[in-house]
Design an enzyme around this catalytic site. Structure first.
Site, PDB file in Angstrom:
ATOM      1  N   CYS A 135      36.659  40.920  40.232  1.00 51.16           N
ATOM      2  CA  CYS A 135      37.125  39.566  40.535  1.00 51.16           C
ATOM      3  C   CYS A 135      38.640  39.456  40.319  1.00 51.16           C
ATOM      4  O   CYS A 135      39.347  38.855  41.133  1.00 51.16           O
ATOM      5  CB  CYS A 135      36.392  38.547  39.666  1.00 51.16           C
ATOM      6  N   CYS A 146      29.771  42.690  46.312  1.00 44.65           N
ATOM      7  CA  CYS A 146      29.194  41.508  45.666  1.00 44.65           C
ATOM      8  C   CYS A 146      29.227  40.272  46.560  1.00 44.65           C
ATOM      9  O   CYS A 146      28.644  39.252  46.212  1.00 44.65           O
ATOM     10  CB  CYS A 146      29.908  41.218  44.348  1.00 44.65           C
TER      11      CYS A 146
END
Length: 187
Positions: A134, A65
């Site tokens: 994350c 990402c």
């Protein structure tokens, strides 16, 4: 700011009034309030001097990402994290995970900070499954910072031992004779 930016981009892409009314509730559901809070007002943003002996730096990234996270800790003499800073290039969830991690580890021992799992971060921030990476980055970042700090300290301890010198004492098992050999400092 974050909410307004998303709203403008989505609303500008969908000009019909009925679409606008339908999209607004979805925007509110897009990110949890805790993520928005940490994104709009991130805590402990900044850097610490990476060459300081009491600072550990963790730099991690997610190639899939493009998120990159730098987390730094300052550890006092008793092994407690006394300061922590972060810089993150990534989505709102990555920034929120970093910001939350800085608040979470402040005042903890290194051992306690190492025990923090990404699942705790994800649960606290109510991250959806697609954003779990994350929270994994934040877990990896604190572990990397602790590892860097410990590496620095072990190198420092080894060089301090060389500077201070030492005495090697041994005793013969056969004769009982004790021998002391001085090794003066190399400095």
């Amino acid at each position: 700011m974050f909410r307004a930016t998303i709203a403008k981009s989505v609303l500008n892409a969908s000009p019909r009034a009925s679409t606008i009314a339908a999209v607004r509730p979805a925007l509110a559901r897009g990110y949890h309030e805790k993520v928005i809070s940490h994104y709009e007002q991130p805590r402990n943003v900044g850097s610490l001097p990476k060459n300081d002996a009491d600072v550990g730096t963790g730099l991690v990234g997610a190639p899939a990402c493009g998120d990159v996270m730098k987390l730094q800790i300052r550890v006092d003499e008793s092994g407690i994290i006394s300061d922590v800073k972060f810089k993150t290039f990534g989505c709102g969830s990555a920034i929120a995970s970093s910001s939350y991690m800085t608040e979470r580890v402040m005042g903890l021992s290194l051992e306690d900070a190492e025990k923090i799992k990404n699942t705790e971060i994800a649960k606290e921030l109510c991250l959806p499954p697609v954003k779990l990476h994350c929270s994994m980055l934040a877990e990896d970042a604190i572990r990397s910072a602790i590892r860097d700090y410990r590496t620095k300290r072990s190198k420092l301890s080894a060089s301090e031992a060389k500077k201070s010198g030492f005495i090697d004492v041994s005793q013969s098992a056969v004769t009982g004779e004790t021998v002391a050999t001085a090794h003066p400092s190399s400095a």
